[in-house]
Design a protein around this motif. Structure first.
Motif, mmCIF file in Angstrom:
data_model
loop_
_atom_site.group_PDB
_atom_site.id
_atom_site.type_symbol
_atom_site.label_atom_id
_atom_site.label_comp_id
_atom_site.label_asym_id
_atom_site.label_seq_id
_atom_site.Cartn_x
_atom_site.Cartn_y
_atom_site.Cartn_z
ATOM 1 N N ARG A 1 10.679 -19.566 -0.902
ATOM 2 C CA ARG A 1 11.871 -20.114 -0.241
ATOM 3 C C ARG A 1 12.870 -20.685 -1.246
ATOM 4 N N GLN A 2 12.353 -21.080 -2.433
ATOM 5 C CA GLN A 2 13.266 -21.625 -3.452
ATOM 6 C C GLN A 2 14.082 -20.533 -4.141
ATOM 7 N N MET A 3 13.625 -19.279 -4.018
ATOM 8 C CA MET A 3 14.330 -18.188 -4.704
ATOM 9 C C MET A 3 15.588 -17.786 -3.937
ATOM 10 N N LYS A 4 16.502 -17.069 -4.647
ATOM 11 C CA LYS A 4 17.697 -16.587 -3.961
ATOM 12 C C LYS A 4 17.284 -15.665 -2.812
ATOM 13 N N LYS A 5 18.059 -15.640 -1.778
ATOM 14 C CA LYS A 5 17.724 -14.826 -0.598
ATOM 15 C C LYS A 5 17.633 -13.332 -0.938
ATOM 16 N N ASN A 6 18.438 -12.905 -1.961
ATOM 17 C CA ASN A 6 18.436 -11.479 -2.323
ATOM 18 C C ASN A 6 17.820 -11.251 -3.706
ATOM 19 N N ALA A 7 16.881 -12.144 -4.078
ATOM 20 C CA ALA A 7 16.247 -12.009 -5.400
ATOM 21 C C ALA A 7 15.259 -10.842 -5.408
ATOM 22 N N ILE A 8 14.881 -10.448 -6.622
ATOM 23 C CA ILE A 8 13.847 -9.415 -6.812
ATOM 24 C C ILE A 8 12.661 -10.089 -7.491
ATOM 25 N N LEU A 9 11.466 -9.853 -6.956
ATOM 26 C CA LEU A 9 10.249 -10.427 -7.551
ATOM 27 C C LEU A 9 9.384 -9.285 -8.077
ATOM 28 N N ILE A 10 8.980 -9.367 -9.355
ATOM 29 C CA ILE A 10 8.179 -8.304 -9.971
ATOM 30 C C ILE A 10 6.851 -8.893 -10.435
ATOM 31 N N ASN A 11 5.758 -8.191 -10.149
ATOM 32 C CA ASN A 11 4.453 -8.663 -10.657
ATOM 33 C C ASN A 11 3.683 -7.523 -11.308
ATOM 34 N N VAL A 12 3.484 -7.643 -12.635
ATOM 35 C CA VAL A 12 2.636 -6.674 -13.359
ATOM 36 C C VAL A 12 1.470 -7.410 -14.016
ATOM 37 N N SER A 13 1.216 -8.661 -13.596
ATOM 38 C CA SER A 13 0.179 -9.440 -14.285
ATOM 39 C C SER A 13 -1.157 -9.316 -13.552
ATOM 40 N N ARG A 14 -1.439 -10.217 -12.631
ATOM 41 C CA ARG A 14 -2.629 -10.134 -11.796
ATOM 42 C C ARG A 14 -2.220 -10.487 -10.378
ATOM 43 N N GLY A 15 -2.800 -9.769 -9.401
ATOM 44 C CA GLY A 15 -2.386 -9.921 -8.007
ATOM 45 C C GLY A 15 -2.433 -11.349 -7.475
ATOM 46 N N PRO A 16 -3.533 -12.086 -7.717
ATOM 47 C CA PRO A 16 -3.651 -13.409 -7.080
ATOM 48 C C PRO A 16 -2.624 -14.437 -7.537
ATOM 49 N N VAL A 17 -1.788 -14.081 -8.499
ATOM 50 C CA VAL A 17 -0.701 -14.973 -8.908
ATOM 51 C C VAL A 17 0.288 -15.156 -7.747
ATOM 52 N N ILE A 18 0.323 -14.169 -6.835
ATOM 53 C CA ILE A 18 1.178 -14.283 -5.640
ATOM 54 C C ILE A 18 0.308 -14.458 -4.392
ATOM 55 N N ASP A 19 0.701 -15.368 -3.533
ATOM 56 C CA ASP A 19 0.081 -15.456 -2.207
ATOM 57 C C ASP A 19 0.696 -14.307 -1.394
ATOM 58 N N GLU A 20 -0.068 -13.224 -1.247
ATOM 59 C CA GLU A 20 0.505 -11.999 -0.665
ATOM 60 C C GLU A 20 0.860 -12.138 0.818
ATOM 61 N N ARG A 21 0.101 -12.957 1.534
ATOM 62 C CA ARG A 21 0.457 -13.134 2.962
ATOM 63 C C ARG A 21 1.808 -13.816 3.068
ATOM 64 N N ALA A 22 2.025 -14.777 2.189
ATOM 65 C CA ALA A 22 3.318 -15.473 2.196
ATOM 66 C C ALA A 22 4.427 -14.501 1.795
ATOM 67 N N LEU A 23 4.124 -13.581 0.870
ATOM 68 C CA LEU A 23 5.145 -12.612 0.438
ATOM 69 C C LEU A 23 5.519 -11.667 1.583
ATOM 70 N N VAL A 24 4.494 -11.172 2.297
ATOM 71 C CA VAL A 24 4.761 -10.262 3.421
ATOM 72 C C VAL A 24 5.661 -10.966 4.442
#
Ligand code: DGY
Length: 375
Positions: free
Chosen positions: A257-280
């Motif tokens: 929610r802190q990111m810009k509304k039209n931001a791009i998020l990229i992850n090439v590290s490890r999956g659990p760094v993102i809460d995927e349910r929150a991302l969906v």
């Protein structure tokens, strides 16, 4: 299903188990030239813990495995008891290994840094542009026979030139990607990296002189003290952290929610760094927000809803997948294991290229717990 094993140099000693076929032949030559017997599992399935334990039963001094196999205390205990001295991942990351247990047993753990930096950075660039320019959606559209005529509003994306890139974890790969995006595409940079010693901004002194010389504005690069500042200001946020307790779910609902509304998020590290349910959830509610993922929280499973999202590009963890890099990673892993089994010391330098050549130093190129073990 029963796993098949291919045996090379059957009379050799000690025995080394390799959980998957690796790329190229050099890695196998290195191990057999060191006198080892090498047992390679030819199955493409991820080996279960019990399969690894069963494979060790005839005794083994070394093992080479993959980032998707868990080397926990139980496996390491068995490995130690059958004579295991060294294990190498064919990866730079090693969050699949219980490092405290390995170190307490005196088992050396190897990884394969230095040969995947540019390869992974290039893939990150490709993924960033795939997201910004909606490549996957556009490709699917053409294949579905929907392309009937040029239209001025078809698949509008984002121009990244002179926008702001936020890099979380400016280590080898994060810094290389940042340089590609700044030097190639003139993106301004912000980075969050509490542990970085050498400021990333120093790498742009010469480049900025060049830009000024050709009448262009210099690019800006600055380190930020808080994640919040980066998330608020960046147009593209790219994750390059290692996975540990402090980075697990570092991107959660609040931070999205802190990111810009039209931001791009990229992850090439490890999956659990993102809460995927929150991302969906976030991508569903904000169709202008977009993400590119090369790794997943429950890899290879996808969180429900992810693959239905048009604003997300998904890749099967191919950051380091070039012919050259995967051969080099296999070679470094084999050097780690053969060197330790041959009684060679641990290499203190950073140049991994030396270990790809004939006449490589007689040393183990990258042992991550060397310091803890006093080596
Ligand atoms: C690694 O090396 O840790 C990557 O995730 C796979 O190349």
């Amino acid at each position: 299903m029963k796993n098949e094993w291919q045996i090379h140099n059957p009379d050799g000693k000690p025995r080394v188990i390799v959980s998957k076929q690796l790329v190229g032949d050099r890695w196998l030559e290195i191990l057999t030239d060191a006198g080892c017997r090498v047992d390679v599992c030819t199955s493409t399935d991820i080996l279960a813990k019990n399969d690894v334990i069963a494979a060790m039963e005839q005794g083994c001094g070394g093992a080479i495995g993959q980032l998707n196999e868990v080397w926990d205390k139980e496996i390491l205990t068995r490995f130690k008891s059958v004579g295991g001295r060294v294990y190498s991942n064919v990866a730079v990351g090693y969050n699949n290994i219980d490092m405290a247990a390995a170190t307490s047993f005196g088992i050396l753990i190897g990884n394969t840094p230095g040969v995947l930096t540019e390869t992974t950075a290039e893939l990150t660039v490709a993924l960033t542009f795939a997201v910004a320019r909606r490549i996957a959606e556009a490709d699917a559209y053409v294949r579905a026979g929907k392309f009937k005529s040029w239209q001025s509003n078809l698949f509008l994306g984002d121009l990244l030139r002179r926008k702001t890139l936020g890099v979380i974890g400016a280590g080898r790969i994060g810094s290389s990607y940042a340089r590609m995006m700044a030097e190639g595409h003139r993106m301004n940079l912000m980075y969050f990296n509490p542990h970085r010693n050498k400021p990333l901004e120093d790498s742009f002194i010469e480049f900025n002189k060049f830009l000024t010389g050709v009448g262009e504005k210099p690019i800006q690069c600055r380190r930020v003290e808080t994640l919040e500042e980066l998330l608020r200001e960046a147009d593209v946020v790219s994750l390059h952290t290692t996975l540990n307790e402090s980075t697990n779910h570092v991107i959660n609902a609040r931070r999205l929610r802190q990111m810009k509304k039209n931001a791009i998020l990229i992850n090439v590290s490890r999956g659990p760094v993102i809460d995927e349910r929150a991302l969906v959830d976030h991508c569903l509610k904000n169709l202008e927000f977009r993400a590119g993922l090369d790794v997943f929280e429950h890899e290879p499973e996808l969180t429900a809803g992810l693959k239905e999202l048009p604003n997300v590009v998904l890749l099967p963890h191919i950051g380091s997948a070039t012919h050259w890099t995967r051969q080099a990673m296999s070679t470094i892993a084999a050097r780690n294991v053969s060197a330790v089994l041959s009684g060679y010391p641990v290499w203190k330098g950073e140049d991994m290229q030396l270990f790809l050549e004939d006449g490589a130093p007689k040393a183990a190129p990258s042992i991550v717990n060397a310091k803890e073990l006093g080596l």
